[in-house]
Motif scaffolding. Structure first.
Motif, PDB file in Angstrom:
ATOM      1  N   ALA A 250       0.829  -1.215   0.000  1.00 52.98           N
ATOM      2  CA  ALA A 250       0.000   0.000   0.000  1.00 52.98           C
ATOM      3  C   ALA A 250       0.860   1.261   0.000  1.00 52.98           C
ATOM      4  O   ALA A 250       0.429   2.324  -0.452  1.00 52.98           O
ATOM      5  CB  ALA A 250      -0.929   0.001   1.213  1.00 52.98           C
ATOM      6  N   PRO A 253       1.371   3.124  -3.826  1.00 53.49           N
ATOM      7  CA  PRO A 253       0.517   4.237  -4.281  1.00 53.49           C
ATOM      8  C   PRO A 253       0.606   5.450  -3.358  1.00 53.49           C
ATOM      9  O   PRO A 253       0.517   6.591  -3.830  1.00 53.49           O
ATOM     10  CB  PRO A 253      -0.898   3.634  -4.286  1.00 53.49           C
ATOM     11  N   GLU A 254       0.809   5.225  -2.070  1.00 51.10           N
ATOM     12  CA  GLU A 254       0.941   6.358  -1.146  1.00 51.10           C
ATOM     13  C   GLU A 254       2.197   7.180  -1.483  1.00 51.10           C
ATOM     14  O   GLU A 254       2.169   8.405  -1.490  1.00 51.10           O
ATOM     15  CB  GLU A 254       0.990   5.849   0.306  1.00 51.10           C
ATOM     16  N   HIS A 257       1.710   9.147  -4.670  1.00 48.65           N
ATOM     17  CA  HIS A 257       0.972  10.388  -4.432  1.00 48.65           C
ATOM     18  C   HIS A 257       1.865  11.448  -3.807  1.00 48.65           C
ATOM     19  O   HIS A 257       1.839  12.619  -4.200  1.00 48.65           O
ATOM     20  CB  HIS A 257      -0.247  10.145  -3.550  1.00 48.65           C
ATOM     21  N   LEU A 258       2.687  11.041  -2.851  1.00 49.09           N
ATOM     22  CA  LEU A 258       3.554  12.005  -2.149  1.00 49.09           C
ATOM     23  C   LEU A 258       4.551  12.666  -3.098  1.00 49.09           C
ATOM     24  O   LEU A 258       4.711  13.883  -3.100  1.00 49.09           O
ATOM     25  CB  LEU A 258       4.305  11.298  -1.013  1.00 49.09           C
ATOM     26  N   GLY A 261       2.276  12.776  -7.343  1.00 53.76           N
ATOM     27  CA  GLY A 261       1.008  13.500  -7.328  1.00 53.76           C
ATOM     28  C   GLY A 261       0.148  13.274  -8.552  1.00 53.76           C
ATOM     29  O   GLY A 261      -0.808  14.002  -8.798  1.00 53.76           O
ATOM     30  N   ARG A 263      -1.459   9.858 -11.059  1.00 47.97           N
ATOM     31  CA  ARG A 263      -1.600   8.416 -11.194  1.00 47.97           C
ATOM     32  C   ARG A 263      -0.836   7.967 -12.438  1.00 47.97           C
ATOM     33  O   ARG A 263      -0.966   8.576 -13.500  1.00 47.97           O
ATOM     34  CB  ARG A 263      -3.077   8.076 -11.351  1.00 47.97           C
ATOM     35  N   LYS A 275       1.373  -5.223  -6.074  1.00 47.76           N
ATOM     36  CA  LYS A 275      -0.061  -5.401  -6.321  1.00 47.76           C
ATOM     37  C   LYS A 275      -0.833  -4.080  -6.241  1.00 47.76           C
ATOM     38  O   LYS A 275      -1.553  -3.710  -7.165  1.00 47.76           O
ATOM     39  CB  LYS A 275      -0.577  -6.418  -5.284  1.00 47.76           C
ATOM     40  N   GLN A 276      -0.680  -3.350  -5.143  1.00 46.74           N
ATOM     41  CA  GLN A 276      -1.457  -2.109  -4.963  1.00 46.74           C
ATOM     42  C   GLN A 276      -1.073  -1.044  -5.991  1.00 46.74           C
ATOM     43  O   GLN A 276      -1.928  -0.273  -6.429  1.00 46.74           O
ATOM     44  CB  GLN A 276      -1.276  -1.566  -3.540  1.00 46.74           C
ATOM     45  N   GLU A 279      -2.958  -1.992  -9.088  1.00 46.69           N
ATOM     46  CA  GLU A 279      -4.397  -1.732  -8.916  1.00 46.69           C
ATOM     47  C   GLU A 279      -4.693  -0.230  -9.020  1.00 46.69           C
ATOM     48  O   GLU A 279      -5.656   0.190  -9.663  1.00 46.69           O
ATOM     49  CB  GLU A 279      -4.858  -2.249  -7.546  1.00 46.69           C
ATOM     50  N   TYR A 280      -3.847   0.553  -8.366  1.00 47.06           N
ATOM     51  CA  TYR A 280      -4.024   2.012  -8.367  1.00 47.06           C
ATOM     52  C   TYR A 280      -3.871   2.569  -9.784  1.00 47.06           C
ATOM     53  O   TYR A 280      -4.634   3.433 -10.230  1.00 47.06           O
ATOM     54  CB  TYR A 280      -2.992   2.631  -7.426  1.00 47.06           C
TER      55      TYR A 280
ATOM     56  N   ARG B 204      -1.180  21.683  -5.670  1.00 44.41           N
ATOM     57  CA  ARG B 204      -1.202  20.893  -6.901  1.00 44.41           C
ATOM     58  C   ARG B 204      -2.466  21.076  -7.727  1.00 44.41           C
ATOM     59  O   ARG B 204      -2.464  20.847  -8.935  1.00 44.41           O
ATOM     60  CB  ARG B 204      -1.072  19.405  -6.549  1.00 44.41           C
ATOM     61  N   VAL B 225      -1.279   9.877   3.322  1.00 40.08           N
ATOM     62  CA  VAL B 225      -2.507   9.375   2.703  1.00 40.08           C
ATOM     63  C   VAL B 225      -2.556   7.875   2.958  1.00 40.08           C
ATOM     64  O   VAL B 225      -1.511   7.238   3.102  1.00 40.08           O
ATOM     65  CB  VAL B 225      -2.575   9.642   1.176  1.00 40.08           C
TER      66      VAL B 225
END
Lengths: 342, 342
Positions: A250, A253-254, A257-258, A261, A263, A275-276, A279-280, B204, B225
């Motif tokens: 997890a 993706p976190e 984002h950090l 920013g 996807r 995996k995550q 998926e993200y 952002r 997050v």
């Protein structure tokens, strides 16, 4: 020289030049291998075709799958996805091999665990170290120094440390097919990022020269750094034993984002830790490409899956990949050549 | 038409074309303003000259001060450096103005502090809220939702909320001279980054359209997050009330290391919160540019310094700037035009 009959009246040299241009354009001069193949280390087949097709479709102006340049983000796991991760992650090898130098500076370590075991050189005993003790070794070798000192420690190690099986520098154990994929994406306006469970500062030391990925495109497991001044008043950043981002599962993706920013539109991994991220990536709108490298080539590299502690690829992940249209790359079948030295 | 005497024998049209080219090149057709001036909103003088000279020197191939393209990083504070920060940071205005909508969803807030005070609309009472209570408002309006929901909340606010004095959208209150500087750096191969005390996710939302700074180039105060799945199984990232990076003062070089991993060669700020970023920038090898915007123009914008709570510019910072060769930008004297609507 007899003039070629083409039904229109032009001079022979013109026709020769025209035909030559035609032949060059379509690569007919070298049948079998098109001169412009951006993925020469891949065997022909659906996997290679899927990558080429995705890049083409997402960069074709006016096409239905067009992705604007600013949104072209492709993320890559490192260990097991772009270089060898067996029998142990390169960074863990670094930490273990760093202990003797550390013990020179701090002799008291020689008599206490887990450092005593590491210094014994007994690989079996080392492999049995509990996670907590291994973390002590990581903390001792990865924190406490300035960022510049750390870089100065890692760099020479990368230039001399060799892999136990291949007897090659670790940076020679990068997968040629994946270097080609990274380059293909970059040549088509994508920004390529590492999103790795490895230490961000560790990977940054060599990522630019080894992969063409600059420090600012490395998302990795990150500890806090603390700003202060040294004795001369010069600002320094010291690596603290405080985890800011555990860039695995997890955390991927976190971390994306950090640091990014946005996807990703394409993501590459090889284990349950990715995996995550996949998926993200897939959950975004528009075209997406999710791929997993499967290590099924014991002869040229390694074969491992659900039971491996390093790079675990459980059956459930294989099921998820099939169900969601992720593409599993067979190292054995899809890669014509694995290493540059092959 | 009489031929111009130039001492050599060419036809008249050739001479006219030649002179025209000469005139165009040196901008003589528009005396006063060179057509190619990349900083038209700056008054001529040493400040403007220093910026132009720095960019020229660091990008001149073979020059002593040449900086290779990959190392060209320029960092900018936002509030007070690239847009108005008085009487209160834009993001704090957002949080306060967001409370009514929040109270619609959670009516229980209407009777408890500090929300009751904020809902009263009494600006004087709001200004007196203790820091801890203000932080409660920030937490309630900046966390608890998904990243996508947050973006969807901020975007329409940015399109309608107006500054109390200028009666303009906040994004119209960007400083034209600084937009020109950012563009000049980018046009010369620099990556421009925000390094702001403002919330990374907040900035952002508008940084790309407003400043040409993409999300991945925004370093800001960042909360954690959390990755999870919504009821439909879709991966989501939820904003947590847990601070990862306080991107102010010492947090600025720390944040630069986390997100960029390279030391900037140029840094722009305007307050005590930017001191460490400028020190860290200067501590690198090779050419460096450190600049501070000084708000000394009460007529066109604001005049404030040591006593302001927002954008504090203490005398000691002015002393440090002088002692270390940092350039202080006088808004009043160096900027010909401040806003695009001027």
């Amino acid at each position: 020289m007899k003039s070629v009959k083409l039904g229109f009246n032009v001079s022979s040299p013109f026709i020769v030049a025209f035909l030559f241009a035609l032949i060059s354009t379509f690569g007919l001069l070298t049948p079998g291998v098109a001169q412009t193949d951006p993925l020469p280390s891949w065997n022909e087949g659906p996997t290679k075709a899927a990558i080429l097709e995705f890049v083409k479709a997402t960069t074709e102006e006016g096409g239905l799958k067009f992705v604007p340049p600013e949104a072209r983000i492709a993320t890559f796991d490192q260990d097991g996805t772009t270089w060898v991760e067996q029998p142990m992650y390169t960074q863990v090898m670094y930490c273990l091999e760093r202990v003797p130098e550390l013990a020179e500076k701090k002799p008291e370590l020689k008599t206490i665990e887990p450092f005593k075991t590491v210094l014994s050189g007994d690989r079996e005993a080392m492999a049995k170290l509990p996670k907590k003790e291994l973390e002590e070794v990581l903390a001792a070798t990865l924190t406490g120094m300035t960022v510049d000192e750390f870089t100065a420690e890692v760099r020479p190690w990368m230039e001399k440390a060799k892999h136990p099986r291949f007897k090659r520098l670790y940076r020679e154990l990068t997968y040629l097919p994946m270097l080609e994929v990274m380059r293909l994406f970059r040549d088509n306006g994508y920004k390529t990022y590492f999103v790795t469970g490895g230490g961000q500062d560790f990977v940054r030391v060599y990522s630019e020269v080894t992969y063409g990925i600059p420090p600012e495109h490395v998302v990795g497991t990150a500890g806090a750094v603390q700003f202060s001044y040294d004795q001369t008043g010069k600002p320094i950043l010291t690596k603290e034993p405080k985890l800011l981002l555990n860039d695995d599962k997890a955390g991927k993706p976190e971390g994306i984002h950090l640091v990014i920013g946005r996807r990703p539109v394409a993501a590459f991994g090889n284990s349950i830790g990715d995996k995550q991220m996949l998926e993200y990536t897939q959950a975004g709108d528009g075209p997406r490409l999710m791929m997993l490298v499967h290590h099924d080539d014991a002869e040229r590299e390694y074969a491992y899956g659900p039971d491996s502690k390093v790079g675990t690829f459980p059956d459930a992940l294989m099921e998820e990949a099939k169900g969601k249209g992720w593409i599993v790359i067979s190292m054995k079948n899809d890669w014509k050549r694995i290493f540059a030295f092959d």
